[in-house]
Design an enzyme around this catalytic site. Structure first.
Site, PDB file in Angstrom:
ATOM      1  N   HIS A   6       0.868  -1.187   0.000  1.00 36.21           N
ATOM      2  CA  HIS A   6       0.000   0.000   0.000  1.00 36.21           C
ATOM      3  C   HIS A   6       0.906   1.239   0.000  1.00 36.21           C
ATOM      4  O   HIS A   6       2.007   1.196   0.562  1.00 36.21           O
ATOM      5  CB  HIS A   6      -0.844  -0.060   1.282  1.00 36.21           C
ATOM      6  CG  HIS A   6      -1.891   0.993   1.417  1.00 36.21           C
ATOM      7  ND1 HIS A   6      -1.619   2.285   1.797  1.00 36.21           N
ATOM      8  CD2 HIS A   6      -3.235   0.929   1.245  1.00 36.21           C
ATOM      9  CE1 HIS A   6      -2.741   2.968   1.857  1.00 36.21           C
ATOM     10  NE2 HIS A   6      -3.740   2.180   1.520  1.00 36.21           N
ATOM     11  N   ASP A  18       3.251  -4.343   8.296  1.00 35.60           N
ATOM     12  CA  ASP A  18       2.022  -3.584   8.080  1.00 35.60           C
ATOM     13  C   ASP A  18       0.856  -4.569   8.239  1.00 35.60           C
ATOM     14  O   ASP A  18       0.552  -5.327   7.315  1.00 35.60           O
ATOM     15  CB  ASP A  18       2.053  -2.967   6.675  1.00 35.60           C
ATOM     16  CG  ASP A  18       0.747  -2.272   6.331  1.00 35.60           C
ATOM     17  OD1 ASP A  18      -0.175  -2.278   7.170  1.00 35.60           O
ATOM     18  OD2 ASP A  18       0.644  -1.737   5.210  1.00 35.60           O
ATOM     19  N   GLN A  25      -4.306  -5.107   7.126  1.00 37.22           N
ATOM     20  CA  GLN A  25      -5.334  -5.983   6.543  1.00 37.22           C
ATOM     21  C   GLN A  25      -5.465  -7.327   7.256  1.00 37.22           C
ATOM     22  O   GLN A  25      -6.331  -8.116   6.897  1.00 37.22           O
ATOM     23  CB  GLN A  25      -5.049  -6.231   5.052  1.00 37.22           C
ATOM     24  CG  GLN A  25      -5.250  -5.024   4.168  1.00 37.22           C
ATOM     25  CD  GLN A  25      -6.696  -4.515   4.149  1.00 37.22           C
ATOM     26  OE1 GLN A  25      -7.636  -5.231   4.480  1.00 37.22           O
ATOM     27  NE2 GLN A  25      -6.871  -3.262   3.782  1.00 37.22           N
ATOM     28  N   LYS A  57     -10.242  -0.577  10.702  1.00 36.47           N
ATOM     29  CA  LYS A  57     -10.434  -1.782   9.877  1.00 36.47           C
ATOM     30  C   LYS A  57     -10.760  -2.987  10.751  1.00 36.47           C
ATOM     31  O   LYS A  57     -10.912  -4.096  10.250  1.00 36.47           O
ATOM     32  CB  LYS A  57      -9.184  -2.047   9.040  1.00 36.47           C
ATOM     33  CG  LYS A  57      -8.927  -0.963   7.992  1.00 36.47           C
ATOM     34  CD  LYS A  57      -7.821  -1.367   7.061  1.00 36.47           C
ATOM     35  CE  LYS A  57      -7.150  -0.184   6.427  1.00 36.47           C
ATOM     36  NZ  LYS A  57      -7.721   0.188   5.134  1.00 36.47           N
ATOM     37  N   CYS A  97      -4.712   2.393  -3.629  1.00 36.72           N
ATOM     38  CA  CYS A  97      -3.457   2.937  -3.082  1.00 36.72           C
ATOM     39  C   CYS A  97      -2.310   1.959  -3.285  1.00 36.72           C
ATOM     40  O   CYS A  97      -1.485   1.744  -2.380  1.00 36.72           O
ATOM     41  CB  CYS A  97      -3.597   3.291  -1.601  1.00 36.72           C
ATOM     42  SG  CYS A  97      -4.805   4.547  -1.291  1.00 36.72           S
TER      43      CYS A  97
HETATM   44  N1  PMP Z   1      -1.615  -0.662   4.695  1.00 39.39           N
HETATM   45  C1  PMP Z   1      -2.555  -1.412   4.109  1.00 39.39           C
HETATM   46  C2  PMP Z   1      -2.205  -2.794   3.631  1.00 39.39           C
HETATM   47  C3  PMP Z   1      -3.849  -0.910   3.962  1.00 39.39           C
HETATM   48  O1  PMP Z   1      -4.781  -1.645   3.366  1.00 39.39           O
HETATM   49  C4  PMP Z   1      -4.126   0.402   4.427  1.00 39.39           C
HETATM   50  C5  PMP Z   1      -5.510   1.003   4.282  1.00 39.39           C
HETATM   51  N2  PMP Z   1      -6.149   0.760   3.077  1.00 39.39           N
HETATM   52  C6  PMP Z   1      -3.102   1.127   5.038  1.00 39.39           C
HETATM   53  C7  PMP Z   1      -1.857   0.567   5.154  1.00 39.39           C
HETATM   54  C8  PMP Z   1      -3.323   2.508   5.551  1.00 39.39           C
HETATM   55  O2  PMP Z   1      -4.261   2.524   6.578  1.00 39.39           O
HETATM   56  P1  PMP Z   1      -4.835   3.923   7.095  1.00 39.39           P
HETATM   57  O3  PMP Z   1      -5.358   4.634   5.890  1.00 39.39           O
HETATM   58  O4  PMP Z   1      -5.914   3.518   8.051  1.00 39.39           O
HETATM   59  O5  PMP Z   1      -3.704   4.651   7.758  1.00 39.39           O
END
Ligand code: PMP
Length: 405
Positions: free
Chosen positions: A118, A194, A197, A220, A360
């Site tokens: 991401h 990270d 997910q 999430k 993203c």
């Molecule tokens: N890493 C991953 C794998 C994600 O899916 C996301 C959110 N889509 C993020 C980081 C970022 O999370 P946040 O926007 O809540 O900071």
């Protein structure tokens, strides 16, 4: 038997376009159970005050509730409470780790990430590498998931950080974190995980995963927005400097200098997201009450049910691993000849919420040879009936557009 967690989530009673809502955008954010809504309401009605400052009773109530939330997070991931830093979310946590990395990295050093990251786990590293002269190195894919052999060839004595998603927000694959952590440690690199997910779907234990840092967002995993967690190994956090400065994070201040509070407070400058942290604690209570293993098993059943049904649809390209091993409930796909935004809009007309776009993860989209995908993603409250609605919704979408073409 179908699990009925959906009854705990009031928003799932909503009608969308005259149809009962099927919410399949959980990889973007999950809905909130009544328990979390009640915890927020209760906090504002009975305990609202700033934490760590006042001596009055409300301030004490708020502080206790906030610190209990930290204990819940620590228990939830098998960490020490001093290792739990409350942040705004996964993105904020990764930016903090990258800021620390900047102090360490020199020209010739390497940061290893994967092509599935991401942007939150990619751009901070790009920026740091640009500023320090370190090299950003990518691990690519094999069979729709991380190519571990590629990772092994790219790890070397210059690798200082390996920063990797536990689960891809596009491919749904679960990466072998413990194995990657052991490999990273063998060359003296730190492992940053990270877990945005995986949190709330499968168990996260920082000792089992052997990570040095881990980040996730509360929103999430059934908690409010605006709260996340940065876990760092205590021995590392003790050596690291604060990133933000201001109230709450100091031991003492003179006109020209200051010293820092102990862990974790030296990393929490300013008024923290108090209600949100308490909401995160309530989300953990919710998951503990059900039993996270039951959630994992329920979602695994849904994955086993949905995956072959998607694979059987003519003209549907599904990204990620072909079988359900090493997969969580994130399904990215494209329908031949249709733009993902059109597919998502057509599904919305049928009351089905999915996401369309690059998620993203633009370098991954380029690698996959597409600009965007449709993404359906599961949470504990989804049912086989939801999966059926998605499948019939996709069929209806195909028929509708075929009629136009
Ligand atoms: N890493 C991953 C794998 C994600 O899916 C996301 C959110 N889509 C993020 C980081 C970022 O999370 P946040 O926007 O809540 O900071």
């Amino acid at each position: 038997m179908q699990a009925e967690f959906w009854r705990d989530f009031p928003i799932l009673q909503e009608q969308i376009q005259g149809e009962p809502l099927v919410y399949l955008d959980n990889a973007a954010t999950s809905q909130k159970p009544q328990m979390v809504l009640d915890a927020l309401n209760q906090y504002y009605r009975t305990s609202n005050a700033n934490v760590h400052r006042g001596v009055h009773s409300l301030a004490e109530r708020a502080t206790i509730a906030y610190e209990i939330a930290r204990d819940k997070v620590a228990d939830f991931i098998g960490a020490n409470r001093k290792e739990i830093i409350f942040t705004k979310g996964a993105t904020a946590g990764l930016n903090i780790v990258a800021t620390w990395a900047e102090r360490l990295l020199k020209p010739g050093d390497e940061v290893l990430i994967s092509i599935m990251e991401h942007h939150a786990n990619l751009i901070p590293w790009q920026q740091v590498c640009q500023r320090t002269g370190a090299k950003l190195v990518y691990v690519y894919l094999k069979d729709g998931q991380l190519d571990l052999a590629d990772l092994k060839t790219k790890l070397n004595a210059n690798t200082k950080f390996v920063s990797i998603a536990h689960v891809s927000n596009v491919l749904g694959c679960v990466n072998p974190v413990k194995e990657i952590a052991d490999l990273a440690h063998q060359v003296g690199a730190y492992l940053v995980l990270d877990a945005a997910q995986s949190v709330g779907h499968i168990a996260l234990n920082v000792a089992d995963l052997a990570c040095d840092f881990m980040v996730f967002s509360g929103h999430k995993m059934y908690a409010p927005t605006g709260i996340g967690v940065l876990y760092g190994r205590k021995s590392l956090l003790e050596q690291l400097p604060p990133v933000e400065f201001g109230g709450e994070m100091i031991a003492s201040v003179s006109e020209q200098d200051a010293s820092w509070a102990e862990l974790p407070y030296k990393f929490e400058a300013g008024t923290p997201p108090i209600a949100e942290a308490i909401g995160l604690g309530a989300a953990i209570d919710y998951l503990n009450q059900i039993g996270l293993s039951k959630v994992t098993a329920h979602e695994a059943n849904l994955i086993a049910y949905l995956l072959p049904k998607l694979q059987q649809i003519d003209g549907l390209t599904l990204y990620g691993p072909k079988d359900r091993q090493n997969r969580l409930g994130v399904f990215s796909f494209n329908l031949e000849g249709l733009h993902p935004h059109d597919v998502a809009t057509a599904l919305d007309y049928q009351g089905i919420a999915v996401r369309a776009g690059h998620h993203c993860a633009q370098p991954l989209m380029t690698y996959l040879g597409t600009n965007a995908t449709v993404r359906a993603s599961l949470a504990c409250y989804n049912t086989k009936a939801d999966c059926d609605r998605l499948i019939s919704g996709i069929q209806a979408t195909k028929e509708f557009f075929n009629g136009l073409i």
